[in-house]
Motif scaffolding. Structure first.
Motif, short mmCIF file in Angstrom:
data_model
loop_
_atom_site.label_atom_id
_atom_site.label_comp_id
_atom_site.label_asym_id
_atom_site.label_seq_id
_atom_site.Cartn_x
_atom_site.Cartn_y
_atom_site.Cartn_z
N SER A 39 0.82 -1.21 0.00
CA SER A 39 0.00 0.00 0.00
C SER A 39 0.86 1.27 0.00
CB SER A 39 -0.93 0.02 1.20
OG SER A 39 -0.17 0.05 2.39
N LEU A 90 1.46 1.44 -7.24
CA LEU A 90 0.65 0.22 -7.02
C LEU A 90 1.24 -0.95 -7.80
CD1 LEU A 90 -3.04 1.57 -7.14
CD2 LEU A 90 -1.39 1.68 -5.28
N GLU A 130 -7.98 0.18 -5.29
CA GLU A 130 -8.45 1.51 -4.84
C GLU A 130 -9.80 1.90 -5.44
OE1 GLU A 130 -5.14 4.02 -6.05
OE2 GLU A 130 -4.31 3.98 -4.02
N PHE A 131 -10.72 0.93 -5.54
CA PHE A 131 -12.02 1.25 -6.12
C PHE A 131 -13.15 0.89 -5.16
CE2 PHE A 131 -9.15 0.99 -9.63
CZ PHE A 131 -9.56 2.00 -10.48
N LYS A 157 -5.99 4.62 2.54
CA LYS A 157 -6.88 4.60 1.37
C LYS A 157 -6.39 3.74 0.20
CE LYS A 157 -8.69 9.19 2.51
NZ LYS A 157 -7.59 9.60 3.44
N THR A 158 -5.40 2.92 0.44
CA THR A 158 -5.06 1.90 -0.56
C THR A 158 -5.35 0.54 0.06
OG1 THR A 158 -3.33 3.30 -1.50
CG2 THR A 158 -3.27 0.98 -2.10
#
Lengths: 162, 368
Positions: free
Chosen positions: A76, A81, A102-103, A139-140
């Motif tokens: 992360s 990525l 990340e979606f 947030k990853t």
């Protein structure tokens, strides 16, 4: 060719993978960093010394797979990525891939999703085993997917619909 | 006339770092920005930055903005003028500003110009149809204002902005039909390209937009292949339906104020357009005027921040402020810039900047 299509070739991926012997010993990192760009957070994140200090920040990362314990901290932290962790000892037939995702919406543990290759093509069904989205991951999220061993060097993404 | 010690023009990554560094050395700083809030493009950068820890690598742009703005808020010797546009720089050193309809004049003892860059356009038939945007504009709409720009997007340009905005569009639930790139190779970082590619988005290198079409608004575009001389190849046309086209074909420095100030300028293609000559301290040919960030050559935000710290240090030092470890700090910043530009991607930047170096004091032609 990667610089034209954005898709690493089978040879590129082969080079990024650890040896068969190392893979057989348990979780280990696969760093798919193919281009010299000024970046070193993988080294900064690594706690085991597996990812070596950069002499020049533009060098490609040097990985000593024998020192990697598959802890996933670097996954992360890589701004590109480009790192995943692979565990060939997960079950007899399946390997476990830990990939950054990340979606939204995030998949849920137990869910069946499509496994995509590096061109975004659906190639097999994979099972989501675990989804980690802690504050430390910033947030990853990192999702663990069970993939048939034949597909372990092909799958690099998932799709939820369909 | 307002007396000002150090005027920093532009509150993006370069300007913020310049203001912080100069203020920490004791200088009184006024920072002006035409937007309603400081932060520049950082506030819409939702991806993680590259570089090293010193340039906040692995942090996201908007988090870096927060970090820098917190520092600004804690420095009482920085005055912030938001929603303020710099109108002109005059021969006598007077700088004119517009804020809420009122006209202000300031006379700074030194200046850091950190005005950034603007997006280049692309000429093709019907490129004025509603739905055709700059990629940066779409990123602002989406990430700053929360507005979905459309449903299906064609991205023109596979540099870092084109690749990153494509990825962020997908994160926002917008379909990206394809990325089109005129050059033979992807210009941006390949890790960004791989991120969008493995989501299934095709990248067409050596392709361009032949024309856009649509009655009232954009309905689609006709693409075609380019040969090695960048000429369109007849018979290779195909259509892509899209209600949004994002143009991402590079940035050009916003250097008008430097021209007005009489800075010696040069056209350097690899740096995005006309850029100022500067010495190692980032001082231009006009004494007391320093530059940092994209206005001095289009690069990544990481180097803009380092340049900002360096320009802030140089400006404060020019104004007579010192700190005990100034030389150490300066060589560290120069080293950071050097290493960020050291690789193959930085090659063009390095060569471009080499064309602009003012070697010694004798080359500084004018007094500010």
């Amino acid at each position: 060719m990667l610089a034209v299509t954005g898709i690493p070739t089978a040879e590129d991926v082969e080079k990024a993978f650890p040896s068969e012997e190392r893979l057989a010993q348990g979780p280990v990192v696969v760093v798919e960093c193919y281009q010299s760009i000024p970046c070193n957070p993988c080294y900064t994140a690594c706690r085991t010394g597996a990812i070596k200090e950069f002499e020049d920040i533009n060098d490609l990362p040097t990985v000593d797979h024998s020192l990697c314990n598959g802890c996933t901290l670097c996954v992360s932290n890589c701004p590109g990525l480009s790192i995943m962790v692979v565990d060939m000892t997960y079950t007899e037939e399946e390997a476990l891939l830990k990939i950054p995702y990340e979606f939204l919406p995030l998949p849920e543990a137990g869910q069946m999703v499509k496994g995509l290759d590096r061109a975004g093509q659906e190639i097999c069904d994979v099972k989501v085993v675990r989804v980690v989205n802690s504050k430390a991951l910033d947030k990853t999220p990192v999702i663990s997917i069970a993939v048939k061993k034949d597909f372990v060097k092909l799958v690099r993404n998932i799709r939820m619909e369909g | 006339m307002m007396p000002v010690e150090l005027l920093v023009i532009g509150g993006g990554p370069a300007g913020l770092c310049a203001a912080i560094q100069a203020a920490e050395m004791g200088s009184r700083v006024m920072i002006v920005d035409r937007n309603n809030a400081l932060g520049g493009q950082l506030v819409k950068q939702t991806h993680m930055f590259f570089g090293s820890e010193k340039q906040y690598a692995s942090k996201r742009g908007f988090d870096i903005a927060k970090l820098l703005l917190d520092k600004i808020a804690n420095l009482s010797n920085i005055e912030v003028l938001e929603a303020t546009t710099v109108l002109g720089v005059y021969e006598d050193g007077v700088v004119t500003l517009e804020k809420n309809g009122s006209y202000l004049k300031v006379k700074p003892k030194a200046m850091v110009v950190a005005t950034g860059a603007s997006e280049k356009a692309l000429a093709f038939p019907n490129n004025d149809l509603p739905g055709i945007y700059g990629a940066g504009a779409v990123q602002t709409l989406m990430n700053e204002y929360g507005v979905k720009p459309g449903n299906s997007v064609l991205m023109v340009g596979a540099g870092n902005i084109g690749l990153i905005v494509s990825y962020q569009l997908m994160q926002a639930g917008v379909k990206v039909e394809a990325i089109v790139e005129g050059g033979p190779q992807i210009g941006g970082y390949l890790v960004h390209a791989s991120k969008v590619r493995r989501m299934g988005v095709p990248i067409y290198t050596q392709h361009t937009v032949k024309a856009a079409y649509g009655k009232e608004v954009l309905e689609g575009v006709t693409l075609c292949r380019l040969d090695d001389q960048w000429q369109q190849i007849p018979g290779t046309e195909f259509d892509v339906k899209a209600d949004v086209v994002c143009i991402s074909v590079g940035l050009t420095p916003l250097s008008e104020l430097l021209w007005q100030a009489g800075c010696q300028m040069k056209y350097v293609n690899s740096l995005g357009g006309f850029v100022p000559y500067r010495d190692d301290n980032l001082q231009t040919s006009v004494k007391g005027i320093f530059v940092a960030g994209d206005v001095s050559g289009v690069e990544e935000a990481s180097s803009a921040m380092v340049e900002g710290y360096l320009a802030g240090l140089s400006a404060a030092s020019y104004l007579g402020y010192k700190i005990y470890n100034m030389n150490e700090l300066k060589s560290d910043l120069l080293l950071q810039l050097d290493s960020l530009r050291h690789g193959p991607v930085g090659d063009r930047i390095r060569k471009g900047i080499a064309e602009l170096r003012i070697i010694n004091e004798a080359a500084a032609s004018k007094e500010a």
